[in-house]
Design an enzyme around this catalytic site. Sequence first.
Site, short mmCIF file in Angstrom:
data_model
loop_
_atom_site.label_atom_id
_atom_site.label_comp_id
_atom_site.label_asym_id
_atom_site.label_seq_id
_atom_site.Cartn_x
_atom_site.Cartn_y
_atom_site.Cartn_z
N PHE A 23 -0.72 -2.94 64.86
CA PHE A 23 -1.92 -3.78 64.83
C PHE A 23 -1.79 -4.99 65.76
O PHE A 23 -2.50 -5.10 66.78
CB PHE A 23 -2.18 -4.19 63.36
CG PHE A 23 -3.08 -5.36 63.18
CD1 PHE A 23 -4.28 -5.46 63.86
CD2 PHE A 23 -2.74 -6.38 62.29
CE1 PHE A 23 -5.14 -6.54 63.67
CE2 PHE A 23 -3.57 -7.47 62.09
CZ PHE A 23 -4.76 -7.55 62.79
N VAL A 24 -0.85 -5.88 65.47
CA VAL A 24 -0.70 -7.08 66.31
C VAL A 24 -0.11 -6.69 67.68
O VAL A 24 -0.56 -7.16 68.72
CB VAL A 24 0.19 -8.14 65.62
CG1 VAL A 24 0.41 -9.34 66.53
CG2 VAL A 24 -0.44 -8.60 64.31
N TYR A 37 10.91 -8.14 52.48
CA TYR A 37 10.15 -8.52 53.67
C TYR A 37 10.51 -9.95 54.09
O TYR A 37 10.87 -10.20 55.25
CB TYR A 37 8.65 -8.40 53.38
CG TYR A 37 7.79 -8.65 54.59
CD1 TYR A 37 7.84 -7.81 55.70
CD2 TYR A 37 6.91 -9.73 54.64
CE1 TYR A 37 7.05 -8.03 56.81
CE2 TYR A 37 6.12 -9.97 55.75
CZ TYR A 37 6.18 -9.11 56.83
OH TYR A 37 5.41 -9.34 57.93
N HIS A 77 -4.62 -1.74 59.49
CA HIS A 77 -4.52 -0.55 58.66
C HIS A 77 -5.43 -0.67 57.46
O HIS A 77 -5.47 -1.70 56.80
CB HIS A 77 -3.08 -0.38 58.17
CG HIS A 77 -2.39 0.68 58.92
ND1 HIS A 77 -2.60 2.01 58.65
CD2 HIS A 77 -1.52 0.62 59.94
CE1 HIS A 77 -1.88 2.72 59.49
NE2 HIS A 77 -1.22 1.91 60.29
O1 LIG Z 1 -6.64 -6.83 46.72
C1 LIG Z 1 -6.08 -7.93 46.86
C2 LIG Z 1 -5.04 -8.15 47.80
C3 LIG Z 1 -4.48 -9.39 47.88
N1 LIG Z 1 -4.92 -10.42 47.09
C4 LIG Z 1 -4.35 -11.78 47.22
O2 LIG Z 1 -4.70 -12.25 48.50
C5 LIG Z 1 -3.67 -13.08 49.03
C6 LIG Z 1 -3.23 -12.58 50.35
O3 LIG Z 1 -2.56 -11.35 50.22
P1 LIG Z 1 -2.10 -10.45 51.46
O4 LIG Z 1 -1.33 -9.32 50.91
O5 LIG Z 1 -3.27 -10.13 52.32
O6 LIG Z 1 -1.20 -11.41 52.33
P2 LIG Z 1 0.05 -12.33 51.94
O7 LIG Z 1 -0.34 -13.72 52.28
O8 LIG Z 1 0.50 -12.11 50.55
O9 LIG Z 1 1.15 -11.81 52.91
C7 LIG Z 1 0.87 -11.80 54.31
O10 LIG Z 1 1.38 -12.92 54.86
C8 LIG Z 1 1.73 -13.02 56.20
C9 LIG Z 1 2.05 -11.73 56.87
O11 LIG Z 1 3.13 -11.86 57.75
C10 LIG Z 1 2.36 -10.65 55.90
O12 LIG Z 1 2.52 -9.46 56.64
C11 LIG Z 1 1.31 -10.47 54.92
O13 LIG Z 1 1.69 -9.55 53.93
C12 LIG Z 1 -2.57 -13.07 47.98
O14 LIG Z 1 -2.70 -14.21 47.18
C13 LIG Z 1 -2.83 -11.83 47.14
O15 LIG Z 1 -2.40 -11.95 45.82
C14 LIG Z 1 -5.93 -10.22 46.17
O16 LIG Z 1 -6.33 -11.14 45.44
N2 LIG Z 1 -6.46 -8.99 46.07
#
Ligand SMILES: O=c1ccn([C@@H]2O[C@H](COP(=O)(O)OP(=O)(O)O[C@H]3OC[C@@H](O)[C@H](O)[C@H]3O)[C@@H](O)[C@H]2O)c(=O)[nH]1
Length: 351
Positions: free
Chosen positions: A95-96, A192, A228
């Site tokens: 992606f990036v 990670y 993705h």
């Molecule tokens: O369906 C969802 C998915 C996620 N979330 C919340 O949304 C927030 C963001 O979640 P994401 O999984 O999109 O992203 P995160 O911030 O946790 O991690 C991200 O951060 C930086 C990148 O480098 C990582 O690859 C990426 O995973 C979190 O608080 C998560 O709990 C929801 O509330 N519902």
Amino acid sequence: MRRLLTAINRRMMKLLIALALIAYVASVWGNFVNMSRSIQENGEQKMEKKIEEVIAPLRDKIRDLEKSFTQKYPPVKFLSEKDRKRILITGGAGFVGSHLTDKLMMDGHEVTVVDNFFTGRKRNVEHWIGHENFELINHDVVEPLYIEGLAKRVGARLLLASTSEVYGDPEVHPQNEDYWGHVNPIGPRACYDEGKRVAETMCYAYMKQEGVEVRVARIFNTFGPRMHMNDGRVVSNFVLQALQGEPLTVYGSGSQTRAFQYVSCNLLSSPPQGNPEEHTILEFARLIKHLVGSGGEIQFLSEAQDDPQRRKPDIRKAKLLLGWEPVVCRVGHKLTLYVRCVYTVYTWYQK
Ligand SMILES: O=c1ccn([C@@H]2O[C@H](COP(=O)(O)OP(=O)(O)O[C@H]3OC[C@@H](O)[C@H](O)[C@H]3O)[C@@H](O)[C@H]2O)c(=O)[nH]1
């Protein structure tokens, strides 16, 4: 005389009968020839149809191949030998990585993409295949030290794509370059987070020991085309759920914050990399719901363990030293640009 006439009549009769016979044979023969011709024609038509069925897909393939030979590439700047860099991008079909590939190719550099295609996709870079500045290698770079060794051998500068996850659940807000982070080393996110932390450690150790020039970019939450669909991140989850009319799943109360950054803003290089415009996840869910116009409700699920509660990059240093700031989702332009960016992802998924 009578006898003569009778003889002549008889001969005439015979002649007429012979002529009638010949005419009959000729007509039967004609019918036969016509019939066999139409059978032959029918057979030929059937055969032609069959051949056409076999040939059609081959013809399409040839057309595609011809197209790929005459493929128009995106516009590429001309760089002199002196200014043109040879750049290796591991994960360049992801992606990036693929957006970085696009930028460097369009800037006129020679780019070699190495990808194991676990999560990367050939279609993300297919528009460069065949370009004289571009090379694509299917390979698994399992050992980061291999890349560091390569950088040392050829005197290259190494850029590590790290992550804001190295800050864990941060106790400092917003997060700047000097903050060491707050990571649970045995939690569910540890592989990670700690993986990226150790990658940073190794790069810096290599820099100190071997003199390899190293840069680290800590990329914050990024979104955009080529993401993705099923990687479980919030942008893809919400957009997909909204498109399918399903409830948008918010983990916990939704009061945790993120600063989402459009992918192209990442490519202007500066650590840390992110958009300092912070939103709660609940706000984000409402925004997507509103944009997609779906009837799906917001569904609150249990909180994810060790989920960072507040995250936003401090970009002051990058702005001061490098003149960098996100251009697409710029602060101050608040929702209009932000909405446009989310919309880009939405239309990408619709495709
Ligand atoms: O369906 C969802 C998915 C996620 N979330 C919340 O949304 C927030 C963001 O979640 P994401 O999984 O999109 O992203 P995160 O911030 O946790 O991690 C991200 O951060 C930086 C990148 O480098 C990582 O690859 C990426 O995973 C979190 O608080 C998560 O709990 C929801 O509330 N519902």
